[in-house]
Design a protein around this motif. Structure first.
Motif, PDB file in Angstrom:
ATOM      1  N   SER A 188       1.303  -4.438  -6.385  1.00 17.69           N
ATOM      2  CA  SER A 188       1.962  -3.176  -6.976  1.00 17.69           C
ATOM      3  C   SER A 188       2.838  -3.510  -8.069  1.00 17.69           C
ATOM      4  O   SER A 188       3.981  -4.348  -7.406  1.00 17.69           O
ATOM      5  N   THR A 213      -2.654   5.030  -2.924  1.00 15.44           N
ATOM      6  CA  THR A 213      -3.164   4.546  -4.285  1.00 15.44           C
ATOM      7  C   THR A 213      -4.048   3.190  -4.025  1.00 15.44           C
ATOM      8  O   THR A 213      -4.865   2.895  -4.750  1.00 15.44           O
ATOM      9  N   ASP A 214      -3.498   2.494  -3.127  1.00 11.73           N
ATOM     10  CA  ASP A 214      -4.299   1.039  -2.804  1.00 11.73           C
ATOM     11  C   ASP A 214      -5.559   1.396  -2.166  1.00 11.73           C
ATOM     12  O   ASP A 214      -6.458   0.826  -2.679  1.00 11.73           O
ATOM     13  N   ASP A 253       5.877   7.544  -5.336  1.00 11.45           N
ATOM     14  CA  ASP A 253       5.438   7.139  -3.734  1.00 11.45           C
ATOM     15  C   ASP A 253       6.715   6.574  -2.939  1.00 11.45           C
ATOM     16  O   ASP A 253       6.964   5.302  -3.019  1.00 11.45           O
ATOM     17  N   HIS A 299      -0.463   2.347   1.277  1.00 13.14           N
ATOM     18  CA  HIS A 299      -0.469   3.289   0.162  1.00 13.14           C
ATOM     19  C   HIS A 299      -1.890   4.024  -0.329  1.00 13.14           C
ATOM     20  O   HIS A 299      -2.870   3.292  -0.278  1.00 13.14           O
ATOM     21  N   ASN A 327       1.897   5.851  -7.855  1.00 14.32           N
ATOM     22  CA  ASN A 327       2.581   4.902  -6.738  1.00 14.32           C
ATOM     23  C   ASN A 327       4.228   4.862  -7.294  1.00 14.32           C
ATOM     24  O   ASN A 327       4.865   5.040  -6.431  1.00 14.32           O
TER      25      ASN A 327
END
Length: 377
Positions: free
Chosen positions: A245, A226-227, A216, A224, A213
């Motif tokens: 985050s 990663t979320d 990113d 996102h 992230n």
């Protein structure tokens, strides 16, 4: 001349019963007076010597053999696990071969059961050492990955001219690594180590997402990847979840995997980091007073502070709450800075909580329930 007929007619003849008694007496005398070396013949078939017979031992059942095979498989799996995490297995492999031989050569049920009990004892005995080896290796992996990242990603703070390290929330100096060390110091049982292993894997998962992230460029108010990956990993795609985050100092709220709201936040300062992990709302409170756990005079001490909305997510006193004394939230506010309010308490990151504006904290309070998930990475 005398008439002899009279003599013969008057003489008595032996009685029949008397003859029989005489015969029996003679037999008894003869049997009592056997010559040396002679044996008497048996008088009935019941006196004949009986041939001894041995009953066949019960066979070892397939069910019992199956238990032996399963225990050996389990033993070998633990040995393989230790090898996976680069532990020593020579002594355990020798035990395994000995147990395998004992089970294969057992010929009676009792000997097989004895060998099986020994194998089970070895399976039980290997589990705690295997867990210790696994945790040690996982801890080394986390420390190495975090150290490498921190060394390559310094953060120079122009406010105080000090250089900090990004990712400090995961290190073993002030970050989550200290939690692992504390847990290991107190661990005694297999269950203790299994819980630490579960936690360490969680930290590794979240750190991997943190690294991804950090590079990113997706705007903070958009979904996102990663979320979503973390929501999938922790099986939370079907509910409402708060995702924080640490790299962005941003909270994104998801419901059924859809982004519904975004907020800027301030998390813990380098000496008091916010713990990464997969947590949940443990309590929802309004109009409470926070009291410092540090003694007055400590640089971490703060006066009793009223809080309007607080959602506790960890029993050690970590909350998502409003910080009415702040005006600025978002990127790098976890590091020392000058807040526009002029309040020196706002010049640092939090003591580990997730700080939000009062209005934003109210929105969260109104929309979450007990056990609502909170993922921090």
């Amino acid at each position: 001349m005398h008439d002899l007929r009279g003599v013969f007619t008057t003489a008595k003849r032996p009685d029949g019963m008397l003859c029989l008694l005489c015969s029996l007496t003679l037999c008894l005398l003869l049997s009592a007076c056997q010559l040396p070396g002679q044996t008497s013949a048996p008088t009935s078939s019941s006196q004949q010597p009986q041939a001894s017979s041995t009953s066949a031992a019960p066979a070892i059942s397939d069910s019992l053999k199956s238990q032996g095979s399963m225990e050996l498989q389990t033993f070998q799996q633990w040995i393989t696990q230790i090898k996976t995490y680069e532990g020593q297995t020579d002594s355990y492999q020798q035990q395994y071969l000995s147990d395998q031989h004992a089970l294969q050569t057992a010929r009676t049920v009792s000997s097989y059961q004895s060998a099986l009990a020994q194998t089970r004892a070895h399976v039980t005995a290997i589990q705690l050492p295997a867990a210790k080896v696994e945790e040690s290796r996982l801890q080394q992996q986390l420390q190495q990955q975090v150290s490498d990242w921190e060394n390559k990603h310094p953060h120079h703070d122009s406010y105080n001219n000090i250089t900090y390290k990004m990712g400090f929330e995961y290190d073993n100096q002030t970050g989550i690594g200290t939690w692992i060390n504390d847990d290991l110091s107190a661990a005694k049982t297999l269950a203790d180590y299994q819980q630490i292993i579960e936690n360490t894997n969680m930290y590794l998962t979240n750190f991997k997402a943190y690294v991804a992230n950090s590079s990113d460029t997706t705007p903070s108010n958009q979904v996102h990847q990663t979320d979503l990956q973390l929501l999938t990993t922790y099986h939370k795609m079907d509910r409402e979840v708060l995702v924080v985050s640490l790299a962005e100092q941003t909270m994104r709220v998801y419901n059924q995997g859809k982004l519904t709201k975004t907020f800027q936040v301030t998390t813990g300062q380098p000496d008091k980091p916010t713990p990464p992990g997969s947590w949940w709302v443990e309590s929802r409170q309004t109009h409470i007073v926070f009291k410092s756990s540090d003694p007055k005079g400590s640089r971490y001490w703060y006066p009793d502070t009223p809080i309007n909305y607080g959602m506790q997510y960890h029993s050690n006193g970590y909350y998502v709450h409003d910080s009415w004394w702040r005006a600025e939230y978002g990127p790098n506010t976890q590091f020392p800075h000058q807040d526009v309010t002029g309040d020196t308490a706002a010049d640092l990151g939090s003591h580990g909580c997730v700080n939000m504006s009062t209005n934003d904290a109210k929105w969260i309070y109104d929309h979450v329930q007990l056990f609502t998930g909170i993922i921090i990475y």
